[in-house]
Design an enzyme around this catalytic site. Structure first.
Site, PDB file in Angstrom:
ATOM      1  N   GLN A   1       0.836  -1.205   0.000  1.00  0.00           N
ATOM      2  CA  GLN A   1       0.000   0.000   0.000  1.00  0.00           C
ATOM      3  C   GLN A   1       0.878   1.265   0.000  1.00  0.00           C
ATOM      4  O   GLN A   1       0.602   2.238   0.707  1.00  0.00           O
ATOM      5  CB  GLN A   1      -0.931   0.002   1.209  1.00  0.00           C
ATOM      6  CG  GLN A   1      -2.151  -0.896   1.042  1.00  0.00           C
ATOM      7  CD  GLN A   1      -3.090  -0.408  -0.064  1.00  0.00           C
ATOM      8  OE1 GLN A   1      -3.149   0.768  -0.406  1.00  0.00           O
ATOM      9  NE2 GLN A   1      -3.856  -1.332  -0.637  1.00  0.00           N
ATOM     10  N   SER A   2       1.915   1.272  -0.799  1.00  0.00           N
ATOM     11  CA  SER A   2       2.838   2.413  -0.852  1.00  0.00           C
ATOM     12  C   SER A   2       2.181   3.645  -1.472  1.00  0.00           C
ATOM     13  O   SER A   2       1.714   3.606  -2.617  1.00  0.00           O
ATOM     14  CB  SER A   2       4.068   2.020  -1.672  1.00  0.00           C
ATOM     15  OG  SER A   2       4.830   3.168  -2.004  1.00  0.00           O
ATOM     16  N   ASN A   3       2.195   4.735  -0.718  1.00  0.00           N
ATOM     17  CA  ASN A   3       1.728   6.015  -1.270  1.00  0.00           C
ATOM     18  C   ASN A   3       2.758   6.580  -2.238  1.00  0.00           C
ATOM     19  O   ASN A   3       2.421   7.274  -3.191  1.00  0.00           O
ATOM     20  CB  ASN A   3       1.512   7.030  -0.139  1.00  0.00           C
ATOM     21  CG  ASN A   3       0.523   6.525   0.882  1.00  0.00           C
ATOM     22  OD1 ASN A   3      -0.630   6.289   0.567  1.00  0.00           O
ATOM     23  ND2 ASN A   3       0.974   6.343   2.115  1.00  0.00           N
TER      24      ASN A   3
ATOM     25  N   ALA B   1       4.662   4.806  -4.278  1.00  0.00           N
ATOM     26  CA  ALA B   1       4.487   4.118  -5.565  1.00  0.00           C
ATOM     27  C   ALA B   1       3.344   4.764  -6.346  1.00  0.00           C
ATOM     28  O   ALA B   1       3.474   5.057  -7.539  1.00  0.00           O
ATOM     29  CB  ALA B   1       4.207   2.638  -5.331  1.00  0.00           C
TER      30      ALA B   1
END
Ligand SMILES: *Cc1c(COP(=O)(O)O)cnc(C)c1O
Length: 340
Positions: free
Chosen positions: A75-77, A79
């Protein structure tokens, strides 16, 4: 130091608002709490990586890249903001997602930021937790280069000296906003992970001799390691900025007491902070970063570490898109609704 000397793609909605949180301040009964709204940077639901990417993507453009590559947790912001920035600039985007939590939850794995990565046209590829993600990226980048692509590799969180310039900029911007309204800032608080945000902020604050102490609230590494990471990057950032030696080791404070079980796993006080901001101020935090940062802020107010009469600025680093990958953590809220 003069930031205009560094190549930059102007894309973020800046300056972000600096707002007073009246209801939260009243509820806590301590200091006056202000918020710097970097959740409003404007790119695909916003967040702190956009400021860093303004400088990183300018480097990518300067080298003639047609593809950018980065990595992060599922859930990388970071990325998601990289995928969005690449779309805007007409570049391909390749993302490696590390499974740091081991969650099998369908929303965690496909909704929230992951949905948006794909919507922006990025290609994602998964890796097991604990792998050397920088090495994994280099390997994939080599393959793409052999196919004739020009690849620009962005480290996790966009955290190198180039990316940190985005938060030098944020320090200048916040102090200037405070000056314009006669607001004396006694404390500055931010969540800290891959270190670029805190490193850039402290470098900017020290470079202008603002005299504002900065507290990082850690979301992953233990205190000593986090402080070392931030300090190392701050030294490089100061060097790049043309003011070497401006940051001292003791300027770097990272409190990791609010991490809990680990990265990406919210604690009860993380969820309480998210509910308080949502219900008192109509502001959406996230379960991985800003929720833990705010839990630290709230605890410092309750314990009197931040005192009545003082002015505290909390940097909202964004991340609300991740809420849709974490709806299971809020199952109790949904039950109470259903019971009525
Ligand atoms: C990445 C991130 C952070 C941490 O910033 P770093 O520069 O990685 O330390 C904080 N909050 C949110 C929402 C983020 O996405």
């Amino acid at each position: 130091m003069h930031l205009a000397r560094f190549p930059r793609v102007f894309l973020a909605h800046l300056p972000t608002p600096l707002e007073k949180l009246d209801r939260l301040s009243k509820e806590l009964g301590g200091p006056e709490i202000w918020i710097k709204r970097d959740d409003c940077t404007g790119l695909s639901t916003g967040g702190n990586k956009t400021r860093k990417l303004e400088f990183l993507m300018a480097e990518a453009q300067a080298m003639g890249a047609d593809t950018v590559m980065t990595q992060g947790a599922t859930q990388s912001n970071h990325a998601r903001q990289t995928a969005a920035f690449a779309a805007k600039l007409g570049m391909a985007c390749q993302i490696l997602l590390e499974d740091r939590t081991g969650s099998n939850d369908a929303n965690y794995n496909t909704n929230g930021n992951v949905l948006l990565d794909h919507l922006h046209g990025a290609t994602t590829s998964k890796r097991k937790g604990g792998m050397d993600m920088q090495a994994e990226m280099e390997a994939v980048a080599e393959k793409l280069r052999a196919e004739g692509r020009k690849v620009y590799v962005i480290p996790g969180g966009g955290s190198n000296a180039t990316g940190a310039l985005g938060y030098v900029n944020c320090a200048f911007e916040t102090v200037s906003q405070a000056n314009d309204r006669g607001l004396v800032i006694d404390h500055f608080v931010t969540a800290t992970g891959s270190a670029g945000t805190q490193a850039g902020l402290i470098t900017g604050l020290k470079a202008i001799n603002a005299g504002i102490p900065l507290t990082g609230i850690g979301v992953r590494a233990p205190r000593e390691k986090q402080e070392e990471n931030v300090y190392k990057l701050a030294l490089q950032t100061a060097e790049k900025l043309g003011c070497p030696g401006v940051v001292a080791r003791e300027d770097v404070v990272a409190d990791s007491s609010y991490v809990g079980e680990g990265y990406g796993i919210p604690r009860a006080d993380t969820l309480e902070a998210i509910r308080m901001f949502a219900q008192l101020e109509a502001i959406l935090l996230d379960p991985v970063y800003s929720g833990k940062g705010a839990a630290g802020l709230i605890d410092y107010c309750r314990k009197g570490k931040f005192k009545k009469g003082e002015r505290v600025v909390f940097l909202h680093t964004g991340g609300s898109a991740a809420l849709f990958g974490y709806n299971a953590a809020f199952a109790d809220d949904q039950k109470s609704l259903a019971a009525e």
